[in-house]
Structure formats: C-alpha cells, structure tokens
Design a protein around this motif. Structure first.
Motif, PDB file in Angstrom:
ATOM      1  N   GLY A 470       2.319  -3.706  12.174  1.00 31.00           N
ATOM      2  CA  GLY A 470       1.791  -5.068  12.228  1.00 31.00           C
ATOM      3  C   GLY A 470       0.284  -5.073  12.360  1.00 31.00           C
ATOM      4  O   GLY A 470      -0.414  -5.846  11.699  1.00 31.00           O
ATOM      5  N   VAL A 471      -0.242  -4.200  13.206  1.00 29.86           N
ATOM      6  CA  VAL A 471      -1.693  -4.069  13.362  1.00 29.86           C
ATOM      7  C   VAL A 471      -2.309  -3.538  12.077  1.00 29.86           C
ATOM      8  O   VAL A 471      -3.324  -4.051  11.592  1.00 29.86           O
ATOM      9  CB  VAL A 471      -2.016  -3.129  14.550  1.00 29.86           C
ATOM     10  N   GLU A 473      -1.282  -3.794   9.114  1.00 31.00           N
ATOM     11  CA  GLU A 473      -1.237  -4.789   8.035  1.00 31.00           C
ATOM     12  C   GLU A 473      -2.438  -5.718   8.073  1.00 31.00           C
ATOM     13  O   GLU A 473      -2.895  -6.227   7.041  1.00 31.00           O
ATOM     14  CB  GLU A 473       0.068  -5.598   8.156  1.00 31.00           C
ATOM     15  N   SER A 474      -2.959  -5.922   9.286  1.00 26.15           N
ATOM     16  CA  SER A 474      -4.118  -6.817   9.420  1.00 26.15           C
ATOM     17  C   SER A 474      -5.437  -6.104   9.137  1.00 26.15           C
ATOM     18  O   SER A 474      -6.487  -6.745   9.106  1.00 26.15           O
ATOM     19  CB  SER A 474      -4.159  -7.383  10.853  1.00 26.15           C
ATOM     20  N   TYR A 475      -5.398  -4.812   8.930  1.00 28.97           N
ATOM     21  CA  TYR A 475      -6.613  -4.028   8.741  1.00 28.97           C
ATOM     22  C   TYR A 475      -7.176  -4.174   7.331  1.00 28.97           C
ATOM     23  O   TYR A 475      -6.453  -4.458   6.378  1.00 28.97           O
ATOM     24  CB  TYR A 475      -6.329  -2.547   9.000  1.00 28.97           C
ATOM     25  N   ARG A 486      -8.184   2.722   6.205  1.00 31.50           N
ATOM     26  CA  ARG A 486      -7.671   1.508   6.841  1.00 31.50           C
ATOM     27  C   ARG A 486      -8.409   1.342   8.170  1.00 31.50           C
ATOM     28  O   ARG A 486      -8.462   2.285   8.975  1.00 31.50           O
ATOM     29  CB  ARG A 486      -6.159   1.621   7.087  1.00 31.50           C
ATOM     30  N   ASP A 488     -10.109  -1.733  11.255  1.00 30.30           N
ATOM     31  CA  ASP A 488     -10.229  -3.101  11.765  1.00 30.30           C
ATOM     32  C   ASP A 488     -11.462  -3.718  11.111  1.00 30.30           C
ATOM     33  O   ASP A 488     -12.597  -3.376  11.442  1.00 30.30           O
ATOM     34  CB  ASP A 488     -10.373  -3.074  13.284  1.00 30.30           C
ATOM     35  N   SER A 489     -11.240  -4.620  10.170  1.00 27.46           N
ATOM     36  CA  SER A 489     -12.342  -5.115   9.339  1.00 27.46           C
ATOM     37  C   SER A 489     -13.381  -5.909  10.136  1.00 27.46           C
ATOM     38  O   SER A 489     -14.517  -6.046   9.691  1.00 27.46           O
ATOM     39  CB  SER A 489     -11.793  -5.980   8.198  1.00 27.46           C
ATOM     40  N   LYS A 490     -13.000  -6.422  11.292  1.00 27.27           N
ATOM     41  CA  LYS A 490     -13.979  -7.147  12.104  1.00 27.27           C
ATOM     42  C   LYS A 490     -14.756  -6.202  13.005  1.00 27.27           C
ATOM     43  O   LYS A 490     -15.985  -6.203  13.022  1.00 27.27           O
ATOM     44  CB  LYS A 490     -13.264  -8.209  12.953  1.00 27.27           C
ATOM     45  N   LYS A 531      -4.562  -6.639  20.673  1.00 24.95           N
ATOM     46  CA  LYS A 531      -3.390  -7.224  21.352  1.00 24.95           C
ATOM     47  C   LYS A 531      -3.221  -6.702  22.772  1.00 24.95           C
ATOM     48  O   LYS A 531      -2.115  -6.441  23.237  1.00 24.95           O
ATOM     49  CB  LYS A 531      -2.129  -6.969  20.534  1.00 24.95           C
TER      50      LYS A 531
END
Length: 986
Positions: A470-471, A473-475, A486, A488-490, A531
């Motif tokens: 889930g994490v 997927e947000s990357y 992959r 963390d884009s932020k 999270k």
C-alpha cells in the motif's frame, strides 16, 4: 455395596454378565479390597499428575505400584487397568519409545480385540512411524466398532491427505466441526482432538472464526476440564505461531511448560520461534533439550536439519533427515528435507525438468519419462507420486527450503504447483506472495497476497506485506535504462533523482568488472517514514514481513530496498550502500545464488572503495591476537545468526580481508576467477582447489597469517584487559611494588568512581615513577573534574613516551593543548599520533582542527582527504574540501567534493547552491540549472537563487521556463528590480 461403576467404565460384557448372575461376589468384597481399590484410584491419579508434569520416571514407578496392587484384587478392575495402560502408552510416545507402546497395545488387543480406542491409538502410532497400511487397518477397525471415535477420525483424515485424496480428507476434517455441534463434548481429550481436526479444516477452507473458536473456547475449555492438559496451551500457541503472533504464542508455550517442563514438542516450537528471530544458538539448545527428552521426535530432527541447511552444511542436514526417515519414511516433511538436500548437493533441477516430473502423476513411476538420467531427487519424487499423487505439503515445504537458499525459480514452481494440487492451503499463497516481493514482481505479489489474506487474515507477515505494498503504491517511480527507483515522491523527490543518476553512472563500470549484465531492470525501493511508522520499520517489513532487520539496505538479488538516508539520525554514504547492494544483484544472479554469503559480501564491501572502517580495525586488534577467527565455513552462518553486532561486523571485516588476501597472494584476477568457479556451481573447497591449486585448509592457514599481519600493524586501539578487576586487585594486594599493576588498578578504581582510593594509589605510583601512564591518566582526569587543565597537563607530560606513546594519554594531552589554543605543541602530538596509529581518525580530526586554526590550507587539504577516505560519511570534511578548492579556484576539484557531499546529505541547500555556482563557472549550464531547481525545492523562498535560475534559463535559450521562474519570483516579491528588468527582455 459394590463399588460404583463410572460413566466411562470400560468393563467388558462378560464381566457385567458375571455381576448380574453372581451379585454376591461383588457384595461380599471385603473392606480391605474396597480400601485397596480406593488406594489404586489415588495411585493412578498420582501417576497421571506425574505424567502431565513431565515426571515420567516417577509416573512409571507409581503405575507399577498401582498395577501390582491391582493384580491382588478380585475381580480385576479393568477400568483401572485401562487407565494404567493409556498412561504407560502416553509416556512411551512422549519419550520416543513407540515400539514399546505398540507392544503394549497389541498385548491389550489380544485380550480385548474389540476395543475401538485401542485400535485408534494403534492407528495413530503406526501413522507416526510411516506404516500407513497398518494404520489404515486399525483406524478402519476402530471406526467399525465406534463410528464416533475422534482419534480414529483424525488419523483417517491424515491418511487420506497423505494418499492424495484431498476432497475426502477435507470432509474427514469437517467431521470434527459437525461432531462438536452434535455432541458438545466436555472432556479435555475429546476437545483437544476436535480442536486439532477443526483447525485443519479451518486452514483448508479459510474459516477464520474456527481459529478464534479453537483458541478462545476449545483450548480454554479443555484446560478447564483438566487443569493439567498442557497440550491445550501448546495447540493454541502453535496456531498463534503459524500466524506470526510471536508474543502471544510465547505466552501459551510458557503456560504449557509451567505444567509440563518436559514437553519436548513445546521446546521445538520455541526453537522454531528462535530461528525466525535469528537466535540460532538459542534454538540449538532448545532442540538438543527436546531430543534429550524424546530422541525420536520428528519435529525436533526436522528443525535440526533446517539449521544445518541455513548454515550451508548440506551433508549434516542430509544425515539428520535420514535419521528422521528411519522413524517415518512416509512423512512429507521428512521427504521434503531429503529432497532439498539432494537438490543442493547434486544440483537444483530447473523448472523444465520439474514440470516434466510433475505433469503426469498417474505415470510418475516412469523414471525414463521424468528424467532419463535418474538422480536421487527424481527417484524420490517418482516414488512419492506413486504413493501420493497430490503431495502438497511435501512440495510446499520443499519450496520453502529452496527459497531459503535463494532458488527462487524452483520455489515459484513449487508454490504454484502446490496451489494447483491443494488449492485449499493458504501457506503456498502466502509464500508465493512473499516470493514475488523478493523477486520484485509487486503486481503479482499484491494479487497473491490479497488472495492469501482472504484465506488467512490473521497472518501477521501477510498483513504487514500488504501494508508495504500500500505504501509502495503511493510512491513515485523513476525508470531509467537499467533501473526502476521507487521512492516517496514528496519526502525523497531529490534523493530519488540523484540515486537514479548515480546508479546509471556506475552501471557500465559494474558490467565491465563482473563480465555480466543482469537481465531486465533492477528495482530499488527507498522507504521513508509513513503512517506513524519509521522508515526502517517499513524497510524491514518489506524484506521479511516483520518490523526489524539489522541492516539499512538489503538485496534479494532481484530487488534492493533501503531505509531512506533522509530519515536517519546517523548519516551514511548512500552512494556506497547503493553500490554495495548492486554488487549483490550482479554476483547473486551471475552465480544463480551459488556464491557463498561471505564472498558476495567481500566483493560488495570492497567495491565501496573506502578504507577499512574503524570498527573493523578495533575488532581485528581485539580478536586476531586471541585467534578468535571464523573459518570460511563458519562465516556464512555468522551473517544469518550473529550473536552480537560485533560478530556481524567482524564477519564483514573477515570477508573483506579474505578478498584482499586473495589479491595479494594470488593476483588481481583471483577474485574474478573464484567468482567464475561459483558461476560454474562449484563448492567452496572445489572452487579454491581449481583457482589456487591448494586445498581449503592450506588456503585458510595462509589467510589467517595474513590476518595476523594486518592485526600486528594496527597499533593504539583500546582492547579489553585480559585481567579482571578482581584479579587485578589480588595482584595489587600481593605486590604493591609492581607499579604497572598498581597504575592499572588505580585507573580501574577511578572508572568505578572510587576516586579517593584511586588518587591515593596513583599518587604513590607517580612518586616512584612519574612516567607510569595509567597513574598519570588517573590523576589528570581527577584534576579535570575541577577543570584544572594546567595541572592535568603537567602530570601527563612526563608520562609521554615519544617512541611508543600510550594512545589514550597522548590523545588527552593533545585535547588539553587544543583547548588552551597551544596549536604548535598540539601539532607535534597529533602528528606523532597519526604517524604511530595511521588507521585511527581521531588524530586526523585533531590535525584538521589545528591546520584550520593555523590557516594552513595545504596541510588541511591533505589531512581532510585522508580523513574522508577513512570515514566516507564525514560530510563536514567534504564541505570544507569543497570550499578550499573554491578558494583556490580549482573548480573541477570543488565540484567533485560537492557531489561527494551530496552522497551523504542530499538535502543540504548550501551544497546545492555551491555546486550550481561552481557549475556556472565551468560553463556546465545543465548541471547548474538542475542544482538550482533542487535548491529551490528545498528553499522555495530563496529569491536570489530563483533569479539566478531564471537568468541561467534565459541565457541558455530556455525563455519559457525562465518566464515561469520570473513570475514565481515576482509573486514572492513584486518589486524585485532585476526580475522586472529581465522579464522586459523576454
């Protein structure tokens, strides 16, 4: 009055008839006999308590006494004899005396041939010894005599499973759910049998509420019915353990052992938990304890075999599996271990051969079809398939064992085939999902793990891995020619860009070095805080499904994951970590995972290009003189089961130095040659013999000599005293004129905060020998407590020995001189320290401080370059080096050190700005633009740099982007004069 007949009395029909015909016999039982009968009851109860508490020898003694008394009574009380028989059989099975138990059963069956429970027990024992035909005969007989015998039903279900009749077996396990609903039994034994059968049905049919019911109702009810039923705690603990709920499982196992401290199977369960936690020494002791209680405990032998496999001792593993085979030659878990050993010793078959072997179970006995050149592995498989066309458990466990040895392709086939054979098993779905994560196939992993979670929602690792996905997927994703990043884009937008660039930069060099190119793109995943969990927790969950792993980066050979350096308190050189892990990708894939752990780590650490870490040198100085050196065979085991972080670090150190030794002893091509030998699937002894024309023993002898040479060159590292404090005190008390002992004793007293006594002894020593270093250190440190630096320095100076200075004393004098700004005096001491102890960074740190204070840029530059080589995470020195070269207008050098600095701290806006400005001076416009954009990502309010970016874009002909930046700047500051003027030029 006759003795009352209990509800569960098993008096035979003939005895009951006799009582009806001749009531006077029972009515005339003497008072002595009635008293004797009561005493026997007490003895049997006492024996049962001994048995359940694990006091097996005492239980046997009491059963003997009860049996003797029983033989003197008339008539024979068969209910009591029955209890004694069952107790003896139970003890025999718990201690590995199965043959003795069977002998007793057959003797009893000669007297009572129609006793269903005896047949059921016989069926169980024959099943556990692999005599399935006999087991089936007894089970069938038991059920013909009592269609509701739970034990007979359980063994029947197991037999159906092991003969490949999966649908029938499933119905057989379902019987337990129906039987409980129909009869609502209350006795402990029946409840435990129902719990075992119902749990298996729940596993096969994904009925999660049954797990809850077993743990929260059946097991507690069984314990309530019989407070000595330790088996109930063991069963609930086992269910929790298989769901990776280790804390709760441990509590249940502890409860079981409080009742029965000799429950061998519980020690096996605890050993399994220890292995999962990499506490291998603990697991060995637990297994040994279990086998001491029951030498024929299959589960203990299998776990012992697994430990040998983990350590790469395949011959030992096979011997252990073969011992288990003599106990039960039909057990699927035993056969899986033997098959794994055959594969690892003889060569792991590829998927094509496996598919051919399993494609036609009906014709599996045709060895020529399965494999024209029959091996031990294929012979075992064909025989098994003949007996059981759907050996799901065998194939599943075999897949797990070979996945552990990184045989991913084999494991994938095994899990897929198991799913096909026994789709009701949740384990293969779980393992397949985890395997796809190891292989970097995240789409397949998500699909498979979702399926596994539906089948088993209580599995902690599945739950954790789905959260990881889930994490993930947000990357964000960066795809380059050879890599997928992959991140963390932020949080790690900048880091992701630099990592992608660095990996592509080193890729051609790696291909050339190894003469190999991995097929497809390698995936790198960088985990950040998310999270409410830390980055390292996510990284750990990604690699093992659990929240802790010792490293900050890891490679499966197909995918690399690491904790984001932007989340770490301690900085590290992330470029070195990337290169290290990429070496693993190359070497593992190149050798099809045959390369030993120590050699892939040797190549990976060596690739980083920096000097040996200080902690490596410290360990060398401590351990090598004491000959505490791991053999090559031991090294692999240390990596997976380190007792401490020091052991783990020393394994890395030894591996690196083994590579250095090979280059020195056998030439530059030695590493490439050994890697090639592993690529040909040779074992370590054969590889060494082929590459170096000596055997492994001679190789290690020379290697250990090399380690001794290195250790002898490492001076000044503090090592633990070989003399304990108590021995030191004794020696001092015996001979107070031994000034060295007295000085050491004083210093130890100071460390124990016994200041007054330490001062007295140290002053006495110095009055006789002012040069005794430990006494001088003692007084100096006491003076420093009152900040009297002058007195401290004065007492230390006479103890300095320029030829062989005590490093601790030398360092303390140097620090005191620095604090007093006596740079020239301090310089001599730090130069002496660096000359005597060149591998220690503290002397370079002091020299850098001195040269900086003296404005000696030339010496500062050379010192910092040495310092960074010894400590590649020393970002402060890199930044100073960049500034030094900027001051000298050596812009290429300045640019190099700026880029090196970003490999430690990619979020330093000052370095991005300096790189941008330096790049402009070198007319490297693209680099300057990139660095300015990164700077503004970090410092969005920086007007000066936004204007510089706009101007640079404008000058390079990129007027559209320049306007965008000017508009942003004018939104921040509408009165920015230069921005207004530049925009007018557009």
């Amino acid at each position: 009055m006759p003795a009352p007949i209990s509800k569960n009395s098993l008096l035979s029909f003939c005895i009951i008839t006799l009582l009806l015909i001749l009531p006077s016999v029972t009515c005339d039982l003497s008072a002595t006999e009635r008293k004797s009968s009561k005493t026997i009851d007490q003895l049997i109860k006492s024996a049962y308590e001994h048995k359940q508490h694990g006091r097996y020898a005492e239980a046997i003694e009491v059963y003997d006494a009860a049996e003797k008394q029983l033989s003197d009574t008339s008539p024979k009380l068969k209910d009591l004899k029955w209890q004694i028989l069952l107790g003896r059989i139970d003890i025999a099975t718990l201690t590995g005396e199965t043959a003795q138990a069977l002998k007793r059963i057959h003797s009893a069956l000669e007297q009572i041939p129609d006793q269903a429970k005896l047949h059921a027990i016989a069926g169980k024992l024959y099943y556990e010894t692999g005599e399935y035909e006999k087991a089936d005969t007894h089970v069938t007989r038991a059920l013909s005599l009592n269609s509701d015998d739970p034990l007979a039903h359980l063994i029947q279900a197991h037999l159906l499973t092991d003969s490949g009749k999966i649908e029938e077996a499933n119905e057989a396990y379902r019987w337990f759910v129906r039987y409980y609903n129909r009869t609502q039994p209350e006795d402990s034994e029946t409840l435990m049998l129902i719990a075992e059968g119902a749990t298996q049905y729940a596993r096969w049919n994904s009925v999660s509420q049954i797990f809850n019911f077993v743990i929260n109702t059946l097991c507690p009810d069984a314990l309530k019915a019989d407070p000595l039923a330790w088996e109930s705690s063991y069963l609930s603990g086992s269910i929790l353990q298989e769901k990776y709920n280790r804390p709760q499982a441990a509590k249940e196992f502890s409860s079981a052992l409080k009742i029965n401290s000799q429950a061998a199977i519980v020690y096996v369960a605890l050993a399994r938990s220890a292995i999962e936690a990499h506490e291998f020494d603990k697991s060995i002791k637990l297994i040994e304890k279990a086998l001491k209680i029951n030498p024929k405990l299959i589960e203990a032998l299998l776990l012992q075999c697994d430990l040998h496999l983990i350590n790469g001792h395949y011959d030992k593993a096979l011997k252990t599996a073969e011992i288990a085979f003599t106990i039960n030659a039909r057990n699927q878990s035993v056969l899986a271990r033997i098959a794994a050993c055959y594969s690892l010793l003889d060569g792991v078959p590829d998927r094509a051969k496996l598919a051919l072997l399993f494609e036609d179970p009906e014709d599996a006995g045709n060895t020529k079809k399965a494999n024209p050149d029959a091996t031990r592995f294929t012979t075992l498989i064909t025989k098994l398939l003949k007996q059981n066309p759907k050996p799901g458990y065998f194939l599943y466990e075999l897949g797990q064992l070979l996945e552990m040895k990184r045989q991913f392709s084999f494991a994938e086939y095994a899990y897929l085939k198991t799913k096909e054979m026994m789709p009701q098993l949740s384990g293969p779905k779980t393992s397949l999902g985890m395997l796809y994560m190891q292989m970097g196939k995240t789409d397949l992993a998500l699909q498979t793990l979702n399926e596994a979670f539906k089948a088993d929602p209580y599995h902690v690792r599945v739950s954790n891995m789905r959260k990881v996905l889930g994490v993930l997927e947000s990357y964000g994703l960066i795809a380059t020619e050879h890599f997928i990043i992959r991140y963390d884009s932020k949080a790690d937008f900048i880091l992701g860009q630099y990592m992608a660039e660095y990996l592509e930069q080193i890729y051609p060099e790696m291909v050339k070095q190894f003469g190999y190119e991995p097929p497809g793109k390698t995936q790198f995943e960088i985990y950040h805080n998310a999270k409410g969990l830390g980055a390292h927790q996510w990284f750990s969950a990604r690699m093992i499904g659990l929240p802790w792993i010792q490293t900050i980066g890891a490679s499966t050979g197909a995918v690399v994951a690491l904790t984001s350096p932007t989340t770490m308190n301690e900085p590290f050189n992330w470029a070195a970590v990337l290169k290290h892990e990429l070496v693993h990708v190359f070497t593992l894939q190149q050798t099809k995972y045959k390369i030993p752990h120590w050699f892939t780590e040797a190549l990976a650490v060596r690739s980083e290009g920096s000097a040996r870490p200080q902690k490596f040198n410290q360990l060398l100085a401590e351990r090598v003189p004491k000959n505490e050196i791991y053999s090559l065979d031991e090294l692999d085991g240390v990596f997976v089961r380190p007792k401490s972080s020091n052991n783990w670090n020393f394994a890395y150190c030894q591996s690196l130095l083994c590579a250095e030794f090979m280059v020195e002893e056998f030439g530059e091509d030695s590493l490439k040659n050994l890697l090639s030998a592993y690529q040909k699937q040779l074992s370590t002894p054969d590889a060494i013999r082929q590459c170096f024309q000596i055997d492994q023993q001679e190789f290690e002898k020379r290697y250990h000599r090399y380690l001794q040479k290195i250790a002898n060159s490492l001076k000044g590292y503090e090592t633990k005293s070989t003399i304990s404090f108590s021995d030191l005190r004794k020696q001092y008390e015996q001979d107070q004129n031994n000034l060295d002992i007295a000085g050491q004793y004083a210093y130890q007293l100071l460390r124990l905060r016994k200041k007054q006594k330490a001062r007295e002894i140290a002053l006495d020593v110095l009055s006789k020998n002012p040069k005794q270093p430990q006494a001088a250190l003692t007084i100096a440190r006491l003076e420093l407590l009152s900040e009297d630096m002058k007195s401290a320095t004065e007492v230390l100076q006479p103890a300095l020995n320029s030829k062989s200075p005590d490093p601790e004393l030398l360092e303390l004098v140097g620090k005191l001189l620095l604090k007093q700004n006596k740079f020239q005096e301090a310089l001599k001491l730090y130069q002496m320290g660096h000359s005597k102890y060149p591998y220690q960074t503290k002397w370079l740190e002091g020299l850098a401080q001195i040269y900086h204070s003296m404005d000696d840029s030339a010496n500062l530059e050379s010192t910092l370059i040495k310092y960074v080589h010894l400590d590649p995470a020393n970002n402060k020195s890199m930044k100073i080096l960049m500034q030094l070269f900027l001051d000298q207008q050596k812009y290429e050098n300045a640019l190099y050190w700026g880029q090196q600095s970003l490999y430690v701290d990619v979020l330093d806006p000052e370095i991005h700005q300096q790189i941008a400005e330096t790049a402009l001076k070198l007319n490297q416009t693209d680099l300057a633009i990139r660095e300015l954009k990164m700077l503004l990502h970090l410092d969005v309010e920086n007007e000066a740099m936004r204007f510089l970016l706009a101007k640079t874009l404008f000058d390079s002909g990129n007027k559209k982007e320049a306007v965008v930046e000017l508009d942003r700047l004018l939104q921040q500051n509408p009165n920015h004069v230069k921005a207004i003027e530049l925009k007018k030029k557009q």
